[in-house]
Design a protein around this motif. Structure first.
Motif, PDB file in Angstrom:
ATOM      1  N   PRO A 345      -9.485  -5.487 -10.190  1.00 33.26           N
ATOM      2  CA  PRO A 345      -9.236  -5.106  -8.792  1.00 33.26           C
ATOM      3  C   PRO A 345      -9.520  -3.621  -8.586  1.00 33.26           C
ATOM      4  CG  PRO A 345      -7.170  -5.645  -9.945  1.00 33.26           C
ATOM      5  CD  PRO A 345      -8.280  -5.995 -10.864  1.00 33.26           C
ATOM      6  N   ASP A 346     -10.129  -3.313  -7.476  1.00 32.01           N
ATOM      7  CA  ASP A 346     -10.524  -1.932  -7.210  1.00 32.01           C
ATOM      8  C   ASP A 346      -9.370  -1.199  -6.530  1.00 32.01           C
ATOM      9  OD1 ASP A 346     -11.908   0.366  -6.909  1.00 32.01           O
ATOM     10  OD2 ASP A 346     -13.140  -0.330  -5.231  1.00 32.01           O
ATOM     11  N   ASN A 347      -8.322  -0.943  -7.296  1.00 32.41           N
ATOM     12  CA  ASN A 347      -7.250  -0.130  -6.728  1.00 32.41           C
ATOM     13  C   ASN A 347      -6.999   1.058  -7.644  1.00 32.41           C
ATOM     14  OD1 ASN A 347      -4.933  -0.521  -8.547  1.00 32.41           O
ATOM     15  ND2 ASN A 347      -4.969  -2.656  -7.862  1.00 32.41           N
ATOM     16  N   PRO A 348      -6.351   2.093  -7.113  1.00 33.75           N
ATOM     17  CA  PRO A 348      -6.268   3.343  -7.880  1.00 33.75           C
ATOM     18  C   PRO A 348      -5.486   3.226  -9.180  1.00 33.75           C
ATOM     19  CG  PRO A 348      -4.940   3.462  -5.877  1.00 33.75           C
ATOM     20  CD  PRO A 348      -5.773   2.227  -5.782  1.00 33.75           C
ATOM     21  N   TYR A 349      -4.703   2.190  -9.322  1.00 34.46           N
ATOM     22  CA  TYR A 349      -3.897   2.081 -10.538  1.00 34.46           C
ATOM     23  C   TYR A 349      -4.662   1.378 -11.657  1.00 34.46           C
ATOM     24  CZ  TYR A 349      -0.793   2.586  -6.567  1.00 34.46           C
ATOM     25  OH  TYR A 349      -0.234   2.994  -5.401  1.00 34.46           O
ATOM     26  N   ILE A 350      -5.229   0.236 -11.320  1.00 34.34           N
ATOM     27  CA  ILE A 350      -5.813  -0.600 -12.358  1.00 34.34           C
ATOM     28  C   ILE A 350      -7.215  -0.152 -12.745  1.00 34.34           C
ATOM     29  CG2 ILE A 350      -6.407  -2.963 -13.012  1.00 34.34           C
ATOM     30  CD1 ILE A 350      -3.368  -2.278 -12.560  1.00 34.34           C
TER      31      ILE A 350
END
Lengths: 539, 404
Positions: A345-350
């Motif tokens: 997933p393109d999120n800042p955490y993962i």
């Protein structure tokens, strides 16, 4: 010429820790370092303008927080930042995401195998139990089982008590565990190939063992027993790179009056009348001291900077046979942007956490087979992390640096020594593999530093580039590290000690070896101890 | 098709917390749905991971919604005199475009609330505080002819931006000249046709700013800020991270260290400035102010209690611990008000109220901690610290360090 109370060879993190505690006790200490910069393998270097690589070690979880606290390393500029969201990539590009949130992690595992999602709790409890016991031994001197000294007997009893507290069944399990392979150990818990591969990968990091080799289960434990602020198994990054740890330790050491001399490689440890009396530097200078402490690995200490004739019989041979095989490579990459990975997933955490290109147990074992044959796999295990996503000081804003640790990389190749061409070919293999999981990755590359065991040994002196200063197998652990009979930091020559990762508790940026050695030295000098107790006994 | 308003009306509307001016953006980022409330507004405890957000404050930068904080304009020729009469600090010394931290007290010298006063023009001050204070402000204005008190809480959108990369973020947003802004200073910048007021203030002990803007541009400002901060690790943080950061900085928190006097039932369960170690905020050189006589007396005899910063051995957090003079718990001498493990300093820290005479002796904390459901107890000999646990040089450095 000035005579020191102690001279410490090597300004790696353990040498600096050792010097800091000796200086804190009021000793006049001098640390000599062959390179023009300090840190050994805990080092940050600007290898490309604006990019600061943690050239060797890259993450941290074993650092004893009791030492961090006691030496006030925060005031000396150290901040350890935990990072989240590690993704394991399988052979076919499938992913397993380790979320911070327990519920999310459970759901993720369940997608792969409901069985494994349940078993994970049991796995973590079992591993946690083993880790807890080992953790308690980190900041203690191993007892000598052949000694009748009250101190050794007391320590042996303590250790026995801790073992028996596990309960009968677990006692048997623990002994089994020490001799098992990571793969066999995991078979007890998991059915999914990717889950197994992801969990097994810490078992081979830095080790010339495969996932199916006996002993790799312990290496797995060694990598998960650390913690960040009580979060067991968590890993952190040092703000400013791993060199920030060494810099803070050095600053603390100097605040206590210790001295440092860089660009001063040691030619030989001077021994007179069976006692260590100082060091002769490569430039011909001699530094005299009542005590000599070597932070070099055991092989290097006894076969490179000591005269065989100064050693009791058998020590030189022991050092030559000390298991310190090179098995790892490192590729540091400057990137013009954040890479995107497939099936993440393109999120800042993962998307920014760690990446484990684990493939499968079979792929990892095949890579080990290549190492045995003196070559590298075209499908190696790579453990990556993008520290710049967690640290604004190590790359220009909006740009990134990626640390890639590769298992395996042989110290010598079947077709001869390493050459720059072969080194670059090895680096190419690594980026080819990452490109498979992150199309367009290669276009982001601004600069690359490829490090094989050859470079690591030449630059920082670790024999064969072994990151642990000697393998973490049971024959070389606890009171057997580095050699049986020399597990308490005192070496066969009087007034000479060792304080590096070749001693208990072994590799990893823990500061424990250096601190334990300082405690023993101060005991011999009848000085008050300055080394704190670990704070893990209430756990 | 019929439009039945009763079907779409929310029967719980009256009791749902209100949304702040930044709610739309924050709600989208609150992955964990971890909400609480403050002054009637929905308010985040955290968004993704409390520790991650704490580290944004210490390592990158983060935003904290201060819309629910109360904001009052106190204006007119008598504004300064009225405030000077109300708070313990000398407000006449506060220059235009400067901010000061204050407490105000009852006649008995007990703290009503703490807050900050911004002198935003010659005759206009903005007072911000944690709790609604209209009633106390009106009482305090009695006898002053020319002062107007306006509740601006809903009229100003406030967002705190804290952390080492906060300055670089604001520079990337185009705030020219910000480099000269010193701690407790105010600057103004044009933004989308309105004025963006920036103060170098905060509650984290780190480099940081607070942004104040007309609500009509709140979301536009958020977007501009987040676009500018993308490469500087910007992230929202909530109450949990705030509480960690402020404790490391040694700042007091209402309802933790401070029981507002007007809301306190039990005798002297409120606090005086001296008890909270805030004697430096009390200026006896200025003429009469609320609580002056009582505070003078207290200064003479010494406060009954003293708030201290404690470094506690081990890593068991001393939350709710009772303090004793000996390891055997002979005499109770105080209690912990806030406690945490500090991830930055790697220390087990706490604020505690100690009976002042007991400060001469040992301070033992009786700590209860849990291990897989079972409770354990330990005694720990505490060390009193004079300095904040965390206050890096960058907090005051002007111009601040640039990340690029």
């Amino acid at each position: 010429m000035k005579r020191y109370d102690a001279v410490i060879i090597g300004a790696g993190h353990n040498g600096l820790t050792n010097a800091a505690y000796l200086a804190k006790a009021g000793l006049d200490v001098m640390v000599v370092e062959k390179n023009d910069y300090i840190g050994g393998a805990a080092v940050t270097r600007e290898m490309h303008e604006g990019w600061f690589y943690s050239s060797c070690s890259y993450v941290c979880s074993m650092m004893r927080q009791a030492i961090h606290r006691d030496l006030d390393l925060a005031k000396h500029g150290l901040l350890l930042v935990p990072y989240l969201g590690t993704v394991a990539f399988g052979d076919r590009g499938e992913t397993l995401i380790e979320y911070t949130d327990e519920e999310a992690s459970y759901n993720e595992l369940k997608k792969h195998s409901p069985h494994d999602a349940d078993a994970m709790h049991r796995f973590q409890a079992d591993l946690g139990r083993y880790a807890q016991l080992i953790r308690k031994t980190l900041l203690r001197t191993p007892p000598d089982p052949s000694s009748f000294k009250p101190r050794d007997i007391k320590e042996l009893l303590w250790l026995a008590k801790e073992f028996y507290a596990l309960g009968e069944r677990e006692l048997y399990e623990y002994v089994r565990f020490f001799t098992m392979s990571a793969a066999e150990f995991l078979e007890d818990y998991f059915e999914n190939d990717l889950v197994k591969a992801a969990m097994a990968s810490p078992g081979i990091i830095g080790t010339a063992l495969g996932v199916y080799s006996p002993g790799s289960a312990y290496v797995l434990l060694h990598h998960v027993m650390g913690d960040v602020d009580g979060n067991v198994g968590a890993w952190g990054l040092a703000r400013g790179g791993m060199g920030a740890i060494s810099n803070a330790l050095c600053s603390a050491m100097k605040a206590h009056g210790g001295e440092l001399r860089t660009g001063s490689g040691v030619q030989q440890i001077l021994v007179k009348g069976g006692k260590a009396v100082g060091v002769a530097l490569e430039n011909g200078d001699e530094i005299y001291a009542d005590i000599v402490v070597s932070n070099l690995d055991a092989r290097r200490t006894f076969t490179k900077v000591m005269d065989k004739n100064d050693l009791p019989d058998g020590i030189y041979e022991r050092a030559e046979n000390f298991k310190i095989r090179g098995s790892s490579g490192k590729v540091n990459i400057a990137l013009s942007g954040m890479p995107k990975f497939n099936n993440v997933p393109d999120n800042p955490y993962i998307n920014r956490g760690g990446q484990g290109f684990v493939g499968s147990l079979e792929t990892m074992e095949r890579a080990y087979d290549c190492w045995k044959r003196g070559t590298w796999s075209d499908d190696p295990f790579i453990e990556s992390v993008i520290p710049s996503a967690w640290d604004p000081t190590v790359a220009p804003a909006g740009k990134h640096w990626m640390s890639n640790f590769i298992q395996y990389c042989p110290p010598k190749l079947a077709d001869g020594e390493w050459t720059p061409e072969k080194r670059d070919a090895f680096g190419q293999t690594v980026i080819d593999k990452i490109e498979r999981f992150s199309p367009g990755f290669k276009d982001l590359i601004v600069h690359m530093e490829v490090r094989t065991p050859h470079e690591i040994e030449n630059e920082i002196g670790l024999t064969e580039g072994n990151i642990f200063q000697g393998e973490l197998t049971i024959d070389q652990l606890l009171f057997n590290r580095p050699f049986p009979g020399y597990g308490q930091y005192r070496m066969p020559v009087k007034n000479m000690y060792m304080c590096g990762s070749s001693t208990h508790p072994g590799g990893g940026v823990s500061s424990a070896c250096g601190a334990n050695a300082a405690r023993e030295i101060l005991l011999d000098l009848k000085r008050p101890n300055t080394v704190p107790e670990d704070d893990c006994y209430d756990e | 098709m019929t439009n039945e308003p009763a079907m779409s009306a929310d029967p719980f509307q009256g009791e749902r917390p209100r949304h702040t001016h930044f709610h739309e953006r924050q709600a989208a980022l609150n992955v964990r749905e971890a909400w609480s409330a403050w002054n009637g507004f929905r308010f985040a405890d955290y968004y993704y991971d409390p520790e991650y957000e704490y580290f944004c404050i210490r390592n990158f930068c983060g935003t904290y919604d201060i819309c629910p904080m109360q904001k009052y304009y106190i204006s007119g020729p008598d504004a300064a005199a009225m405030l000077d009469r109300m708070v313990t600090r000398d407000i006449k010394k506060l220059n235009v475009n400067r901010v000061t931290y204050c407490v105000w007290c009852t006649d008995e010298g007990r703290i009503v609330d703490d807050g900050t006063i911004f002198r935003i023009s010659e005759d206009t001050y903005m007072l911000t505080c944690g709790s609604p204070s209209v009633s106390w402000l009106r009482k305090s204005a009695i006898g002053f002819d020319d002062v107007t008190i306006t509740d601006m809480t809903d009229e100003i959108a406030g967002l705190s931006l804290q952390g080492p990369t906060s300055y670089s973020t604001l520079k990337a947003m185009g705030l020219e000249g910000l480099e000269t802004l010193k701690p407790f200073g105010i600057m103004r910048f044009p933004f989308n046709g309105v004025e963006l007021m920036v103060s170098r203030t905060g509650f984290t002990g780190d480099l940081g700013y607070e942004l104040w803007i007309d609500p009509s541009q709140a979301l536009a400002m958020w977007d501009a800020l987040y676009a500018a901060g993308k490469d500087f690790g910007i992230h929202p943080y909530g109450e949990t991270a705030t509480d960690m950061a402020r404790l490391e900085a040694g700042f007091i928190m209402p309802d933790m260290e401070l029981s507002e006097s007007l809301k306190t039932i039990h005798f002297e369960h409120d606090q005086s400035p001296f008890e909270l170690n805030l004697g430096w905020l009390v200026d006896f050189k200025k003429p009469h102010f609320n609580g002056r006589r009582a505070l003078l007396e207290e200064r003479e005899r010494g406060p009954k209690w003293t708030l201290v910063k404690l470094d506690i051995p081990g890593n068991k957090v001393a939350e709710g611990a009772i303090m004793y003079d000996t390891e055997d718990c002979d005499n109770e001498i105080g209690y912990v008000t806030s406690a945490m493990w500090s991830p930055s300093v790697k220390a087990n820290i706490a604020l505690a109220m100690i009976k002042t005479p007991a400060l001469k002796g040992d301070i033992w904390a009786e700590i209860y901690y849990q291990k897989e459901l079972r409770y354990y107890r330990k005694m720990a000999l505490c060390e009193v610290k004079d300095k904040p646990f965390w206050m890096p040089a960058r907090t005051r450095q002007t111009p601040p360090e640039v990340y690029s």
